[in-house]
Design an enzyme around this catalytic site. Structure first.
Site, PDB file in Angstrom:
ATOM      1  CG  ASP A 236     -47.076  21.332  17.796  1.00  0.00           C
ATOM      2  OD1 ASP A 236     -45.881  21.642  17.651  1.00  0.00           O
ATOM      3  OD2 ASP A 236     -48.017  22.066  17.442  1.00  0.00           O
TER       4      ASP A 236
ATOM      5  CD  GLU B 153     -42.469  26.787  20.921  1.00  0.00           C
ATOM      6  OE1 GLU B 153     -43.152  27.782  21.199  1.00  0.00           O
ATOM      7  OE2 GLU B 153     -42.359  26.328  19.768  1.00  0.00           O
TER       8      GLU B 153
ATOM      9  NE  ARG C 116     -45.202  22.957  12.201  1.00  0.00           N
ATOM     10  CZ  ARG C 116     -45.551  23.649  13.274  1.00  0.00           C
ATOM     11  NH1 ARG C 116     -44.648  23.917  14.207  1.00  0.00           N
ATOM     12  NH2 ARG C 116     -46.795  24.066  13.430  1.00  0.00           N
TER      13      ARG C 116
END
Length: 499
Positions: free
Chosen positions: A65, A241, A339
């Protein structure tokens, strides 16, 4: 962050080994004149093409993110989710590359119990009216998935300083799962965009927008912008999202992420006219297909939750996102740590829409070849391996190449496709085509070129055939051809800017 209210029942351990970082060029701009003149094709010479954007992929490991701010007083700042989901971190550097090497500071840590004592997700760092704000999502210690939205404020000039104050929860009319807040200002109004589970709608999260009463509160009723309905938005979980906004070319572009956080994760787009009422759902149009998704050939899985910034030249748009380098995950994807934060150049299509392309793998510089006589056009591969030259209205990845060392001679280079990494430009029966690699001397000769300084200018490059020192790759009537330049116009057609 994709989430489901029943995830507590899922397996929580596991995760594969961390992928290793490698310093590899992502973007080509201008080459070393010495390397151009000599035709050298070594990795060191080619790396100089990296120009205005960092060479590193991934930029930072195990930071999902990711958000990298636009430069503020000569500094970039970055934040993102940590695998432990227990704190908020910020790092800063004068270059995007420098973010990979600088120290990271914890600016806020979750309490040991009670509200916000659960998962800490997806912080975003924004500079508003001379202060810094971090919008983030947090669960509770007795229910880590009771996710709600909160905000921190700092009056310090540097967001890494220990000056953060919790301003509390940003509330909406529903006390439900809510996360991934972002904010942007347009036409004198500041907006707040977030994802939330709305009662009565059978989805995990939808996208909403509201005007802000202040940097710490919304006003008015939320406006529902997007609900996951398409196949690519509902794989694993029904999710919209991770929104982020870029205003450009008379439009407001809002990227968002969809589906589960495994290899199904992908990036979609909402678009509104910049003059429209952004609080009217009818002003927004959703892309029929994702703009970026898993790419098997490049081993990039689940790209998403992106942001945007600009490179050090102040002009090159940069896409910031996370992705894994493998598909298979042991257990819940939320607990797989790998990630990684990645960056790559953001291109634009002729109609003014963003060209995210495919998630690019590590390797030599990624370049687009634009003929000097047609500066808005690019070389791309088409059907049957043909090489054409046009404005590239879609599939930007077909116009992206890597200049790599040649196969038979270190003084030669080859042009490798980004989207077909086992394919190279080669000359076949006098015409340049894209063809898969073959372990043969014939393929090595046919795909090897001498890279020269541009025949029509030092700000470009020309590619001379290995077998014929007088013939070059050139642009003619929308095709890539082989020619022997004789006139000034010929030399322009055989000179390419690396963009």
């Amino acid at each position: 962050m994709t989430n489901n209210l029943n995830r507590r029942s899922l397996l929580r351990g596991g995760g594969a080994a961390a992928a290793g970082a490698a310093a590899v060029p992502l973007l080509g701009t201008s080459a070393s004149a010495a390397a151009q003149r000599s035709g050298r094709g070594s990795g060191q010479d080619l790396a100089r093409d990296a120009g205005v954007l960092t060479n590193r992929d991934p930029l930072i490991e195990q930071r999902a993110d990711p958000l990298i701010t636009y430069p503020h007083r000569g500094m970039y700042y970055m934040t993102g989710s940590v695998p432990e989901y227990d704190r908020i971190v910020v790092r800063g550097a004068p270059t995007i590359e420098g973010l990979a090497h600088t120290g990271e500071r914890t600016v806020w840590r979750r309490p040991e119990s009670g509200r916000m004592g659960g998962h800490i997700w997806a912080p975003e760092l924004h500079r508003i009216d001379g202060r810094w704000y971090i919008y983030f999502a947090a669960g509770d210690s007795d229910d880590v998935f009771r996710i709600r939205m909160y905000v921190l404020e700092s009056r310090a000039e540097d967001p890494r300083e220990d000056a953060w104050e919790l301003r509390g929860q940003i509330t909406t009319p529903w006390d439900t799962f809510a996360l991934d807040a972002t904010t942007f200002e347009h036409a004198g109004t500041r907006y707040y965009v977030w994802a939330q589970a709305e009662p009565g709608i059978d989805t995990n999260s939808n996208l909403y927008i509201a005007e802000m009463a202040s940097p710490v509160a919304i006003k008015g009723d939320p406006v529902r912008l997007a609900v996951p309905t398409a196949d690519w938005e509902t794989r694993g979980f029904k999710v919209n999202e991770g929104a982020y906004v870029l205003v450009r070319n008379g439009r407001v572009f809002m990227t968002f992420s969809a589906s589960a956080t495994d290899a199904n994760y992908c990036v979609g787009l909402l678009t509104a006219d910049a003059r429209a009422n952004l609080l009217d759902p009818a002003s927004w149009t959703k892309s029929p297909q994702p703009l970026m998704e898993t790419n098997e050939a490049n081993s990039r899985f689940g790209p998403g939750h992106n942001s945007f910034t600009v490179a050090e030249d102040g002009e090159t748009d940069v896409l910031v996102y996370h992705a894994r380098s493998y598909r298979e995950i042991d257990g819940d994807p939320l607990y797989d740590p790998n990630r990684h934060t990645r960056v790559q150049k953001l291109d634009w299509y002729p109609d003014g829409t963003p060209a995210l392309g495919i998630p690019i793998a590590g390797g030599e510089s990624v370049v687009r070849l634009s003929p000097l006589d047609s500066p808005e056009s690019f070389v791309r591969h088409g059907q049957g391996g043909r090489l054409v030259v046009d404005r590239v209205a879609d599939r930007v990845e077909r116009s992206q190449f890597r200049i790599v060392p040649g196969f038979l001679d270190p003084g030669r280079v080859a042009l490798r496709c980004v989207d077909l990494p086992d394919h190279h430009v080669r000359v076949s029966d006098g015409s340049p085509v894209v063809a898969p690699y073959a372990d043969s001397d014939e393929y090595g000769r046919a795909s090897g070129f001498i890279r020269d300084e541009g025949l029509a200018g030092r700000d470009g490059v020309s590619f001379r055939l290995s077998e014929d020192p007088h013939s070059y790759l050139a642009h003619r009537e929308g095709r890539l051809v082989v020619e022997r330049p004789r006139s000034g116009a010929d030399r322009q057609r055989a000179t390419f800017r690396l963009r």
